[in-house]
Scaffold this motif. Structure first.
Motif, PDB file in Angstrom:
ATOM      1  N   HIS A 166       1.285  -4.538   3.177  1.00  0.00           N
ATOM      2  CA  HIS A 166       2.406  -3.799   3.762  1.00  0.00           C
ATOM      3  C   HIS A 166       2.210  -2.301   3.536  1.00  0.00           C
ATOM      4  O   HIS A 166       2.130  -1.870   2.382  1.00  0.00           O
ATOM      5  CB  HIS A 166       3.727  -4.192   3.098  1.00  0.00           C
ATOM      6  CG  HIS A 166       4.151  -5.598   3.357  1.00  0.00           C
ATOM      7  ND1 HIS A 166       4.639  -6.016   4.568  1.00  0.00           N
ATOM      8  CD2 HIS A 166       4.154  -6.693   2.572  1.00  0.00           C
ATOM      9  CE1 HIS A 166       4.936  -7.302   4.517  1.00  0.00           C
ATOM     10  NE2 HIS A 166       4.638  -7.733   3.312  1.00  0.00           N
ATOM     11  N   GLY A 167       2.160  -1.533   4.602  1.00  0.00           N
ATOM     12  CA  GLY A 167       2.171  -0.091   4.457  1.00  0.00           C
ATOM     13  C   GLY A 167       3.577   0.367   4.120  1.00  0.00           C
ATOM     14  O   GLY A 167       4.523   0.029   4.834  1.00  0.00           O
ATOM     15  N   GLN A 175       0.856  -1.175   0.000  1.00  0.00           N
ATOM     16  CA  GLN A 175       0.000   0.000   0.000  1.00  0.00           C
ATOM     17  C   GLN A 175       0.902   1.238   0.000  1.00  0.00           C
ATOM     18  O   GLN A 175       1.550   1.537   0.994  1.00  0.00           O
ATOM     19  CB  GLN A 175      -0.924  -0.018   1.225  1.00  0.00           C
ATOM     20  CG  GLN A 175      -1.643   1.285   1.516  1.00  0.00           C
ATOM     21  CD  GLN A 175      -2.486   1.785   0.344  1.00  0.00           C
ATOM     22  OE1 GLN A 175      -3.137   1.006  -0.338  1.00  0.00           O
ATOM     23  NE2 GLN A 175      -2.431   3.084   0.084  1.00  0.00           N
ATOM     24  N   ILE A 176       0.936   1.922  -1.108  1.00  0.00           N
ATOM     25  CA  ILE A 176       1.893   3.005  -1.317  1.00  0.00           C
ATOM     26  C   ILE A 176       1.228   4.342  -1.527  1.00  0.00           C
ATOM     27  O   ILE A 176       1.654   5.353  -0.995  1.00  0.00           O
ATOM     28  CB  ILE A 176       2.767   2.666  -2.551  1.00  0.00           C
ATOM     29  CG1 ILE A 176       3.729   1.546  -2.193  1.00  0.00           C
ATOM     30  CG2 ILE A 176       3.500   3.892  -3.059  1.00  0.00           C
ATOM     31  CD1 ILE A 176       4.530   1.046  -3.359  1.00  0.00           C
TER      32      ILE A 176
END
Lengths: 340, 340, 340, 340
Positions: free
Chosen positions: D284-285, D260-261
């Motif tokens: 994944h942040g 998650q970008i």
């Protein structure tokens, strides 16, 4: 107070060890002044004094790396700690987090009491970055055992081997790192098998060992197989080294991890290739750990109620006796305290 | 067709190797019939034939583990494949995913052409679970090299060492596993240093090696240090073993991984403890990999365009010559094909 | 005995629930006959009975997935167990190790008491691969809670989040999975904060909770910040879901892990992007775990002395009352026993 | 030269943007003077100028974080670099290695051009610790895109998702981070599916995309399923956010990772719980990465031959036009160069 006591050697060898009165140091920029309360001894300290261990010592040289103490002075710009904060040292101060420093050709062996000056003194001025907060649940004599003995066991078992509840851990010793390994493994819900001297059985079980094997008996490996129903150990804390590493590989379970920590049995290790390859075994070379890992260990000690095992405490002036004790083998840690 | 050719030994030793005409087998429940197209040879096959390697062989015994072929018959209940599917074998068929089978005391060395019958035959009936789909981008001669040579390099570099772009990989050989290692490492964007024989330099560079070091030169380790600016190799594919593992540890970067794969230089390895511990090096014992890993390798081969390096192909009848070739050292893989 | 009792529904809806006398089944090839001793209920069982939950049920349908029992019959070829072995079921039987089955388009929701028949019966014939050995340290009523409640907490905290001593774990519930999470976290030396109903404080602390927060109070999030000195939770066991996941992300420490387990608050979750990204937080979707993981949990239970928390036990005939209990919320697990 | 040009705002809003002549700064202790050659723009820079984005800006404020330049002055004690060394900046300078700074309550959003002054200037004096060596294989315009766009894609795909050859990567954009993701994935031997605007198909394929899906078409999700045979994507580079994250979860393979970008579609994301849980998916942040990770990216760029995609270069004086360009969407990166 303007003078203090500090152990020094002017040349390699026990005969050069001197307890001297020297001025209390003044902290420079980003440094703090620490009043040392206790120092944890490691076998390495004895070797450095007696053989230099090939390190580039600058004389007069003060040995040892592991202290617990209190912040009693702040240099200009120092901001990580406040006065009266209780602290412990990092033994490998350049290793903050992630990868340790060094290259393939030249591993970085920059430790306190090795490349950097050591801590056997009543006061020390040192960079504030070299310290972490002491665990609230330990007194100074207990806390001073964390920087090498505690961190090495923690880094191997937890941060490299990924220990978890239900794992079987095999520990072939009852020294300082070994008993920390026992306590850390029990704190994670593991089953622990310790191999040691007959006279240490009872107190090792009291600390939590599920099984105790007499090292003097010929069939100690057979007993590990039996205790595990042939499954073997998920993690081995290899604190002996040399050919013993090969035995650890043979005792490791499929997918097992061997933490290579000690070199008491020699600086070259040997092991059989087939069980290593056919059991998918991993060997982790462990040499202390990062400052971040030490901070995690401090939290673990506080939350899991780990109390380091102290074999004996000696006053500062009796360092030589303490070193002799180390030479004979200790059950857990040997500590020097500043108060006589 | 009701008869077929199959290599067998009735006792250990090259002199007992026979190419026999035998009935084509019939697949049992959950088995498939495979028409073999090509077999990849491994040095281990030569050792099993010549020494038995301590394995519990049942005679007549057929050697070798790595095949590429086609499904030409389906036993009752077989459902993983359809007729005409192209397949390759798994060499360690009991290892599906996760941990491999076995115990600490008794590692599971149950391979095709070892504990289980081997694949040097025109047809084979085997459990459908022992096969995976062949990569679409390879012909049979290429595909048959994946089950051991390809998978071993893949499992070590990728699934254990966690190789990634920009890493430096050191490979001290140009054999079958070694060249797969080179290709897999290049497919991941790594920098690869190969150490081999002078005459192999050019073709090794053509396959993608960034640097080539002459194994005959005394200062080959020095050259690895120089090429990496002393940083060392992030991953070493140790296909030689014995004392060579110690050199790999010395060449490993801080935090580096050494994949211990081969035992050409002996079944006991030795290494120095200090660089292992001071550089936080990990040694992974590698003995092929799981069926799931082989399926991932097949996808990698198809997507990354890896073409296995084949030194020579021999017809089935010339197996003895092919084994001699292996004995002299091959550049990549040696393959036997069913078509004369 | 040739007949037995079994709960069945012939159509979706509580009103269709019937306890029937049916023949004792006969194990087929590679199957075993299990005499069920106890069944652990999950909230999902209630939903399946009442709504079908979109699953392809075949009627008459028997609900529930979690049993503890004894092997009382062996089908042809069954070899994993012996007569009288105590066993527990796997709820997701196709997931042996490594990756679970399924595709992106069609996740594999093949559970006992869902796709496969359930376990609310006195006897069951089932593939031997669907069972694992029960922990020696638990009785049947305790052991039957492991397959879903225990394994889900274990898989999230240990196998995905990599929990270790000293970590802070936040658990916003006192249900079955939640209390297993509490116990597993304490067995690993973690600090645990539980948020629950006021009346559950005391017994939650007795099970080991370091801190208890009253869910009814408006500032419960503020209290998590305060208890951790703003550091937040290293691991959150998110058993509520929906918008609650967003709160878990806000409470997570830098580098923290959130295990998304429950969907009580809805099947769509929402969360703020900035704390997720700026704190390097990871969200793990957790839906039980593999059979290998269940075997590891069994070892952990035996070695770490975990005793599942049972709210109430009901005899088989009182299943409807037990389901009502689940609907009102339970403190830990609700169990059905075969003996009236 | 004693004066130089620098972009500044005295208040939030595009209308306050001024290119000013200011004195060339003088490096303080442990600082270096950098002559900036090129600055990579990120969409965030536009938002900071136009909305402040809630950051504690000190006016006059200079935006942007990503520079490539040359060391032209050394402050007292500066030792990491030599004169003329080519360098790039770190955008999150306090994150050296391991865990990033910050707490649960207050994530650390201390970036250049945010909390710290930005880099849209001809010269900058900054701590030497805030820079890393530029890749030898890139010119300044290429190199200046690494600190945010390159590092974010690298950190997500490689250091968090553990991408490897044969994995399928789905990227739903053709912006700066997205195209870096494409190139990094291809450098690791992955199969890449990009979803973008029809007019970008050809050049996206030229950069290496294996498949291109037209974002305008209604069935773009269906196409991902089809292209992967329903298996889904092992890794998704989620650069859009909001409800789009839910689609990424639906497209993820079993065991898949979603990075998650981006938050272009809103600062709250939503996703369905069932596929997340039933497919064992991890989110994944990602918010840039550590300095160590940037150094690894630099090595990867040099060894794998990655050449950043530059949509357009603008001279320093045309910053407003460059920002407009960003607003309309760019194919890859938008760069500002110091030379007019």
């Amino acid at each position: 107070m303007t003078t203090m006591r500090r152990w020094e050697i002017d040349a390699i060898g026990r005969e050069h060890l001197r307890l001297r009165d020297v001025p209390v140091p003044v902290p420079g920029p980003c440094e703090v002044l620490v009043r040392v309360a206790a120092v944890g001894l490691n076998y390495r300290d004895k070797m450095v004094i007696e053989t230099g261990r090939g390190l580039p010592l600058r004389f007069p040289f003060t040995p040892s790396s592991d202290l617990a103490g209190e912040i009693v002075g702040l240099g200009e710009g120092a901001s990580r700690f406040a006065m009266q904060d209780r602290v412990i040292s990092t033994a490998t101060p350049d290793w903050i987090d992630g990868l340790r420093p060094g290259t393939a050709r030249t591993p970085a062996y920059r430790t306190l009491g090795g490349y950097y000056p050591g801590v056997l003194a009543e006061y020390l001025a040192m960079p504030e970055d070299w310290l972490v907060r002491a665990p609230a649940s330990l007194d100074d004599r207990q806390a001073c055992t964390l920087p090498v003995a505690g961190l090495t066991a923690w880094f191997g078992l937890v941060e490299r081997a990924g220990l978890r509840a239900g794992d079987t851990v095999f520990i072939p010793s009852t020294g300082g790192v070994a008993l920390f390994g026992l306590q850390i493994a029990k704190a994670h819900g593991a089953e622990v098998i310790v191999c040691g001297r007959t006279e240490d059985e009872e107190r090792t079980r009291q600390i939590g060992a599920d099984h105790f094997i007499f090292a003097e008996r010929d069939d100690w490996m057979e007993q590990v197989y039996r205790l595990t129903g042939d499954r073997g150990a998920d993690v081995v804390l290899e604190v002996i080294g040399g050919a013993h590493l090969g035995q650890s590989v043979e005792l490791a379970a499929v997918g097992g991890k061997v933490c290579q920590i000690g070199a008491l049995a020699g600086f070259d290790f040997t092991a059989p290739a087939m069980p290593l390859m056919l059991k998918d075994v991993t060997i982790h070379g462990i040499g202390t750990g990062s400052r971040s890992a030490l901070e995690r260990l401090v939290r673990a000690v506080d939350h899991a109620g780990i109390k380091p095992v102290i074999d004996s405490c000696y006053p500062l002036s009796e360092l030589p006796t303490a070193l002799d004790h180390l030479g004979h083998g200790a059950f857990g840690n040997v500590v020097v305290t500043m108060q006589d």
